[in-house]
Motif scaffolding. Structure first.
Motif, PDB file in Angstrom:
ATOM      1  N   TYR A 100       0.821  -1.219   0.000  1.00 45.58           N
ATOM      2  CA  TYR A 100       0.000   0.000   0.000  1.00 45.58           C
ATOM      3  C   TYR A 100       0.851   1.264   0.000  1.00 45.58           C
ATOM      4  O   TYR A 100       0.570   2.202  -0.736  1.00 45.58           O
ATOM      5  N   CYS A 101       1.906   1.308   0.820  1.00 47.20           N
ATOM      6  CA  CYS A 101       2.685   2.548   0.941  1.00 47.20           C
ATOM      7  C   CYS A 101       4.154   2.393   0.576  1.00 47.20           C
ATOM      8  O   CYS A 101       4.869   3.383   0.449  1.00 47.20           O
ATOM      9  N   GLY A 102       4.636   1.164   0.427  1.00 51.05           N
ATOM     10  CA  GLY A 102       6.034   0.943   0.070  1.00 51.05           C
ATOM     11  C   GLY A 102       6.985   0.820   1.251  1.00 51.05           C
ATOM     12  O   GLY A 102       8.183   0.651   1.065  1.00 51.05           O
ATOM     13  N   ALA A 103       6.471   0.892   2.484  1.00 51.49           N
ATOM     14  CA  ALA A 103       7.332   0.772   3.671  1.00 51.49           C
ATOM     15  C   ALA A 103       7.921  -0.637   3.753  1.00 51.49           C
ATOM     16  O   ALA A 103       7.363  -1.595   3.220  1.00 51.49           O
ATOM     17  N   ARG A 104       9.039  -0.742   4.476  1.00 50.09           N
ATOM     18  CA  ARG A 104       9.704  -2.038   4.633  1.00 50.09           C
ATOM     19  C   ARG A 104       9.759  -2.464   6.092  1.00 50.09           C
ATOM     20  O   ARG A 104      10.323  -3.500   6.408  1.00 50.09           O
ATOM     21  N   ASP A 105       9.196  -1.666   6.988  1.00 50.91           N
ATOM     22  CA  ASP A 105       9.233  -1.966   8.421  1.00 50.91           C
ATOM     23  C   ASP A 105       7.864  -2.445   8.898  1.00 50.91           C
ATOM     24  O   ASP A 105       6.848  -2.152   8.294  1.00 50.91           O
ATOM     25  N   GLU A 106       7.889  -3.170  10.013  1.00 50.31           N
ATOM     26  CA  GLU A 106       6.668  -3.626  10.674  1.00 50.31           C
ATOM     27  C   GLU A 106       5.742  -4.384   9.732  1.00 50.31           C
ATOM     28  O   GLU A 106       4.525  -4.172   9.733  1.00 50.31           O
ATOM     29  N   LEU A 107       6.295  -5.280   8.918  1.00 52.77           N
ATOM     30  CA  LEU A 107       5.470  -5.991   7.945  1.00 52.77           C
ATOM     31  C   LEU A 107       4.587  -7.039   8.589  1.00 52.77           C
ATOM     32  O   LEU A 107       4.984  -7.746   9.511  1.00 52.77           O
ATOM     33  N   THR A 108       3.407  -7.102   8.083  1.00 50.41           N
ATOM     34  CA  THR A 108       2.443  -8.147   8.402  1.00 50.41           C
ATOM     35  C   THR A 108       1.776  -8.476   7.075  1.00 50.41           C
ATOM     36  O   THR A 108       2.298  -8.137   6.023  1.00 50.41           O
ATOM     37  N   PHE A 109       0.631  -9.132   7.085  1.00 51.10           N
ATOM     38  CA  PHE A 109      -0.046  -9.322   5.810  1.00 51.10           C
ATOM     39  C   PHE A 109      -1.491  -8.882   5.930  1.00 51.10           C
ATOM     40  O   PHE A 109      -2.054  -8.789   7.016  1.00 51.10           O
ATOM     41  N   ASP A 110      -2.079  -8.554   4.783  1.00 49.71           N
ATOM     42  CA  ASP A 110      -3.436  -8.032   4.735  1.00 49.71           C
ATOM     43  C   ASP A 110      -4.253  -8.838   3.736  1.00 49.71           C
ATOM     44  O   ASP A 110      -3.745  -9.212   2.681  1.00 49.71           O
ATOM     45  N   HIS A 111      -5.500  -9.081   4.088  1.00 46.58           N
ATOM     46  CA  HIS A 111      -6.452  -9.678   3.151  1.00 46.58           C
ATOM     47  C   HIS A 111      -7.035  -8.533   2.328  1.00 46.58           C
ATOM     48  O   HIS A 111      -7.668  -7.635   2.892  1.00 46.58           O
ATOM     49  N   VAL A 112      -6.812  -8.527   1.017  1.00 49.55           N
ATOM     50  CA  VAL A 112      -7.317  -7.456   0.162  1.00 49.55           C
ATOM     51  C   VAL A 112      -8.834  -7.387   0.299  1.00 49.55           C
ATOM     52  O   VAL A 112      -9.399  -6.328   0.545  1.00 49.55           O
ATOM     53  N   ILE A 113      -9.495  -8.502   0.134  1.00 47.67           N
ATOM     54  CA  ILE A 113     -10.921  -8.611   0.464  1.00 47.67           C
ATOM     55  C   ILE A 113     -10.959  -9.222   1.858  1.00 47.67           C
ATOM     56  O   ILE A 113     -10.554 -10.370   2.057  1.00 47.67           O
ATOM     57  N   PRO A 114     -11.376  -8.450   2.854  1.00 52.12           N
ATOM     58  CA  PRO A 114     -11.319  -8.933   4.249  1.00 52.12           C
ATOM     59  C   PRO A 114     -12.073 -10.243   4.451  1.00 52.12           C
ATOM     60  O   PRO A 114     -13.076 -10.512   3.776  1.00 52.12           O
ATOM     61  N   SER A 131       2.129  -2.518   9.413  1.00 52.24           N
ATOM     62  CA  SER A 131       1.090  -2.454  10.450  1.00 52.24           C
ATOM     63  C   SER A 131       0.230  -1.203  10.347  1.00 52.24           C
ATOM     64  O   SER A 131      -1.000  -1.302  10.450  1.00 52.24           O
ATOM     65  N   PRO A 132       0.808  -0.002  10.145  1.00 52.66           N
ATOM     66  CA  PRO A 132      -0.050   1.190  10.032  1.00 52.66           C
ATOM     67  C   PRO A 132      -1.067   1.089   8.889  1.00 52.66           C
ATOM     68  O   PRO A 132      -2.233   1.448   9.065  1.00 52.66           O
ATOM     69  N   CYS A 133      -0.639   0.604   7.723  1.00 52.04           N
ATOM     70  CA  CYS A 133      -1.583   0.476   6.601  1.00 52.04           C
ATOM     71  C   CYS A 133      -2.626  -0.598   6.890  1.00 52.04           C
ATOM     72  O   CYS A 133      -3.811  -0.433   6.560  1.00 52.04           O
ATOM     73  N   ASN A 134      -2.196  -1.686   7.504  1.00 51.71           N
ATOM     74  CA  ASN A 134      -3.133  -2.756   7.831  1.00 51.71           C
ATOM     75  C   ASN A 134      -4.195  -2.245   8.801  1.00 51.71           C
ATOM     76  O   ASN A 134      -5.391  -2.523   8.636  1.00 51.71           O
ATOM     77  N   LEU A 135      -3.782  -1.469   9.798  1.00 49.12           N
ATOM     78  CA  LEU A 135      -4.747  -0.898  10.744  1.00 49.12           C
ATOM     79  C   LEU A 135      -5.658   0.125  10.065  1.00 49.12           C
ATOM     80  O   LEU A 135      -6.860   0.178  10.336  1.00 49.12           O
ATOM     81  N   ARG A 136      -5.077   0.929   9.176  1.00 52.28           N
ATOM     82  CA  ARG A 136      -5.866   1.952   8.490  1.00 52.28           C
ATOM     83  C   ARG A 136      -6.920   1.322   7.572  1.00 52.28           C
ATOM     84  O   ARG A 136      -8.058   1.766   7.515  1.00 52.28           O
ATOM     85  N   LYS A 137      -6.546   0.271   6.852  1.00 55.20           N
ATOM     86  CA  LYS A 137      -7.488  -0.384   5.952  1.00 55.20           C
ATOM     87  C   LYS A 137      -8.539  -1.158   6.739  1.00 55.20           C
ATOM     88  O   LYS A 137      -9.698  -1.226   6.341  1.00 55.20           O
ATOM     89  N   SER A 138      -8.117  -1.722   7.854  1.00 58.31           N
ATOM     90  CA  SER A 138      -9.019  -2.459   8.735  1.00 58.31           C
ATOM     91  C   SER A 138      -9.739  -3.558   7.957  1.00 58.31           C
ATOM     92  O   SER A 138      -9.124  -4.283   7.212  1.00 58.31           O
ATOM     93  N   ASP A 139     -11.041  -3.671   8.134  1.00 57.19           N
ATOM     94  CA  ASP A 139     -11.794  -4.715   7.434  1.00 57.19           C
ATOM     95  C   ASP A 139     -12.622  -4.131   6.290  1.00 57.19           C
ATOM     96  O   ASP A 139     -13.704  -4.606   5.979  1.00 57.19           O
ATOM     97  N   GLN A 140     -12.050  -3.118   5.639  1.00 58.73           N
ATOM     98  CA  GLN A 140     -12.741  -2.478   4.524  1.00 58.73           C
ATOM     99  C   GLN A 140     -12.270  -3.061   3.195  1.00 58.73           C
ATOM    100  O   GLN A 140     -11.160  -3.557   3.072  1.00 58.73           O
ATOM    101  N   LEU A 141     -13.136  -2.925   2.187  1.00 60.68           N
ATOM    102  CA  LEU A 141     -12.733  -3.268   0.835  1.00 60.68           C
ATOM    103  C   LEU A 141     -11.801  -2.178   0.320  1.00 60.68           C
ATOM    104  O   LEU A 141     -11.849  -1.034   0.797  1.00 60.68           O
ATOM    105  N   PRO A 142     -10.950  -2.484  -0.645  1.00 64.81           N
ATOM    106  CA  PRO A 142     -10.025  -1.463  -1.152  1.00 64.81           C
ATOM    107  C   PRO A 142     -10.712  -0.176  -1.597  1.00 64.81           C
ATOM    108  O   PRO A 142     -10.233   0.916  -1.320  1.00 64.81           O
TER     109      PRO A 142
END
Length: 189
Positions: A100-114, A131-142
């Motif tokens: 989502y943002c290109g960061a290389r730190d605090e990686l986790t994975f995200d379900h594109v369709i929650p 982690s910040p992008c994963n939290l920001r996207k939460s359980d929303q669709l893209p």
């Protein structure tokens, strides 16, 4: 048999690159290497051919040999056709970068369709995310979060992961390995 190493030989400094019987590395990331002890054991068990050697020697009372720097297996090991779906392989496919943002730190994975919206935990629906992008996207669709992955998730084949692994060479590369590692060669799709 007891093998004594010269005092100047650092065990960590002499790993052996392991090639399949077709002279390709078994894997690129992590790079297929053995410690010098395992390489010598494989030589004595007649499981490998020595392709290249270091200038350093190992000795026992009745034996002396140069440490192998590149070995090839005598028996071909068939690579897996489909790589395992693991967190590490998802990160490798996505080159250890948040999609989502290109960061290389605090990686986790995200379900594109929650998962809460019917999304599955599959290659085609999971991307590396910080982690910040994963939290920001939460359980929303893209479209609802206005966050789309830079690259659509896909099921990679072994060649895709090897190609991605070439971008992350190990800290140690001996000059005798370079003929067998095509780090700078651009591969055709």
């Amino acid at each position: 048999m007891t093998v004594h190493v010269q005092p100047t030989v650092n065990a960590e400094a002499c790993p052996a690159l392991v090639l399949n019987a077709d002279y390709r590395p078994l894997s690129y990331f992590p790079l297929s290497i053995w410690c010098w002890q395992d390489a010598i054991k494989a030589v004595f068990l007649d499981r490998v051919n020595i392709v290249s050697e270091y200038d350093r020697m190992v000795r026992s009372p009745s034996f002396e040999m140069r440490l192998p720097s590149v070995v090839s297996l005598k028996t071909y090991v068939q690579p897996a056709r489909n790589p395992a779906f693991t967190r590490f392989n998802v990160f490798l496919r996505d080159r250890f970068t948040c999609q989502y943002c290109g960061a290389r730190d605090e990686l986790t994975f995200d379900h594109v369709i929650p998962r809460s919206k019917g999304g599955l935990t599959t290659w085609e629906n999971v991307v590396a995310a910080c982690s910040p992008c994963n939290l920001r996207k939460s359980d929303q669709l893209p479209r609802d979060a206005e966050m789309w992955p830079r690259q659509a998730p896909y099921a990679p084949d072994l060649h895709d992961l090897h190609r991605a692994g070439r971008h992350f060479p190990p800290n140690f590369l001996h000059e005798s390995w370079l003929d067998y590692l095509y780090w700078d060669t651009e591969l055709e799709p």
